[in-house]
Design a protein around this motif. Structure first.
Motif, PDB file in Angstrom:
ATOM      1  N   VAL A  10      43.510  15.820  37.595  1.00  0.00           N
ATOM      2  CA  VAL A  10      42.478  15.843  36.454  1.00  0.00           C
ATOM      3  C   VAL A  10      41.314  16.741  37.174  1.00  0.00           C
ATOM      4  O   VAL A  10      40.965  17.806  36.540  1.00  0.00           O
ATOM      5  CB  VAL A  10      41.536  14.471  36.034  1.00  0.00           C
ATOM      6  N   VAL A  11      41.158  16.600  38.663  1.00  0.00           N
ATOM      7  CA  VAL A  11      40.251  17.332  39.243  1.00  0.00           C
ATOM      8  C   VAL A  11      40.839  18.670  39.301  1.00  0.00           C
ATOM      9  O   VAL A  11      39.833  19.759  39.105  1.00  0.00           O
ATOM     10  CB  VAL A  11      39.795  16.514  40.419  1.00  0.00           C
ATOM     11  N   ARG A  12      42.185  18.936  39.596  1.00  0.00           N
ATOM     12  CA  ARG A  12      42.749  20.253  39.760  1.00  0.00           C
ATOM     13  C   ARG A  12      42.384  21.188  38.483  1.00  0.00           C
ATOM     14  O   ARG A  12      41.958  22.256  38.485  1.00  0.00           O
ATOM     15  CB  ARG A  12      44.231  19.946  40.067  1.00  0.00           C
ATOM     16  N   THR A  13      42.528  20.530  37.417  1.00  0.00           N
ATOM     17  CA  THR A  13      42.385  21.139  36.049  1.00  0.00           C
ATOM     18  C   THR A  13      40.989  21.541  35.857  1.00  0.00           C
ATOM     19  O   THR A  13      40.858  22.704  35.659  1.00  0.00           O
ATOM     20  CB  THR A  13      42.886  19.997  34.939  1.00  0.00           C
ATOM     21  N   ALA A  14      40.046  20.350  36.339  1.00  0.00           N
ATOM     22  CA  ALA A  14      38.621  21.016  36.221  1.00  0.00           C
ATOM     23  C   ALA A  14      38.239  22.126  36.976  1.00  0.00           C
ATOM     24  O   ALA A  14      37.412  22.968  36.780  1.00  0.00           O
ATOM     25  CB  ALA A  14      37.781  19.693  36.293  1.00  0.00           C
ATOM     26  N   ARG A  15      38.843  22.124  38.022  1.00  0.00           N
ATOM     27  CA  ARG A  15      38.518  23.222  39.196  1.00  0.00           C
ATOM     28  C   ARG A  15      38.825  24.584  38.734  1.00  0.00           C
ATOM     29  O   ARG A  15      38.294  25.426  39.039  1.00  0.00           O
ATOM     30  CB  ARG A  15      39.459  23.078  40.692  1.00  0.00           C
ATOM     31  N   HIS A  16      40.028  24.609  38.128  1.00  0.00           N
ATOM     32  CA  HIS A  16      40.446  25.985  37.503  1.00  0.00           C
ATOM     33  C   HIS A  16      39.794  26.297  36.173  1.00  0.00           C
ATOM     34  O   HIS A  16      40.058  27.280  35.393  1.00  0.00           O
ATOM     35  CB  HIS A  16      42.017  25.744  37.449  1.00  0.00           C
ATOM     36  N   GLY A  17      38.925  25.305  35.733  1.00  0.00           N
ATOM     37  CA  GLY A  17      38.199  25.532  33.988  1.00  0.00           C
ATOM     38  C   GLY A  17      39.401  25.544  33.123  1.00  0.00           C
ATOM     39  O   GLY A  17      38.796  26.348  32.150  1.00  0.00           O
TER      40      GLY A  17
END
Length: 341
Positions: A185-192
């Motif tokens: 989830v955090v990885r997805t948010a980090r890449h926008g």
């Protein structure tokens, strides 16, 4: 609210109960997608698998065939196993589908629920995490459609490499499929990037913390929190009982096969019925399925719901009927229910 369908190209059975060929199964998916397009379904997503019970190993190839016969439906993978593929080639193939479909292609990237592609294409499962991290980073750079310089540990570096074809829009719509890992989830948010949640068991509300985490992470990282999507298994028939009886036998075979790999006990009918009543199996008449989708979508605040409408060796005719009912009845009902609050 985007309402779509999702399939792995499960091999159906014909009128005699015999499994059709893989080639016939692929043609069946194309016909189902054409029908979905005619009925106003918003999207169809095709998953990638490398197992005998599934016919689709290259979603973008089948999507290209669908693109040539449809006019409006969005064409997505669900998912593309990026870890065991090359990001440049994935981008090129989906940009090509985007051209054929006049801008309707989407890619949903993931690590996959099965791992057959890793040994098949010469990858080590010990590199499971780093492969996805590395390749997702490169793929995000490719989305800008400008010359790319990049270096990592899982493929040769790129030095000011320009990748073709370009899309007409200048940006290929790209999601990340997430199965419930906070790190994902955090990885997805980090890449926008937009997030597609795979909710295949338990009450949908248990995934609410992941949506909250995605939004908080995007805010803290200074990226965009896009509307979240979800996909879950289900089946539509004329009555609740008919839907359950058509879906359960083939679903149990698939569920037990997955369970054997993951150490789960065999599925019991009582567990299945409980998932249908209050879990993440959207099975029943159009009214029943629409009510449950509207409730889950409203409770979680998602912007997209894709129904995984195939599960193992179901009758081909029943699958076509499920697509027909989803497009002609379920979608209008869901929209009415959501507009009424």
């Amino acid at each position: 609210m985007i309402l779509g369908l999702d399939t792995f190209g499960d091999v159906p059975v014909d009128d005699t109960g015999a499994p059709v060929s893989h080639a016939a199964a692929i043609r069946q998916v194309v016909e189902e997608a054409v029908l979905a397009d005619e009925l106003g379904v918003d999207a169809i997503a095709l998953g990638e698998h490398h197992r005998p019970e599934y016919s689709i190993s290259t979603p973008e190839t089948v999507l290209a065939g669908i693109a040539a016969r449809t006019r409006r439906i969005k064409l997505a993978s669900g998912v593309t196993v990026l870890s065991s593929d090359d990001p440049v080639r994935v981008f090129q193939r989906f940009a090509t589908v985007d051209a054929i479909s006049n801008g309707r292609a989407e890619v949903i990237l993931g690590r996959g629920s099965f791992t057959e592609s890793f040994p098949l294409f010469g990858y080590d499962m010990a590199d499971y995490d780093v492969l996805f991290e590395d390749k997702l980073e490169l793929f995000v750079k490719l989305l800008d459609e400008k010359p790319v310089s990049w270096s990592g540990t899982t493929r040769p570096a790129l030095d000011n490499a320009d990748v073709f074809p370009k899309t007409d829009s200048g940006r290929l719509p790209t999601w990340v499929g997430v199965g419930g890992s906070p790190q994902s989830v955090v990885r997805t948010a980090r890449h926008g990037l937009p997030m597609m949640l795979a909710i295949i068991g338990g009450h949908p509300s248990r995934f609410a913390p992941y949506l909250d985490l995605y939004r908080r992470a995007a805010e803290q990282l200074g990226t965009v929190a896009h509307p979240v999507g979800m996909h879950s298994p289900g089946f539509v028939a004329d009555t609740d009982e008919q839907a359950k009886e058509l879906f359960y036998p083939a679903y149990k075979v698939i569920r037990d096969r997955i369970g054997a790999l993951r150490g789960w006990p065999p599925l019991r009918r009582g567990e299945f019925d409980a998932e249908v009543e209050g879990g993440s199996l959207y099975i029943g008449s159009p009214e029943t399925v629409a009510r449950r989708i509207a409730r889950a979508a409203g409770d979680l605040g998602v912007g997209r719901f894709d129904l995984i409408y195939t599960a193992g060796a179901q009758p081909a005719g029943a699958r076509m009927r499920a697509v027909e009912l989803f497009g002609s009845k379920v979608i209008p009902m869901v929209r009415d229910m959501l507009s009424e609050g």
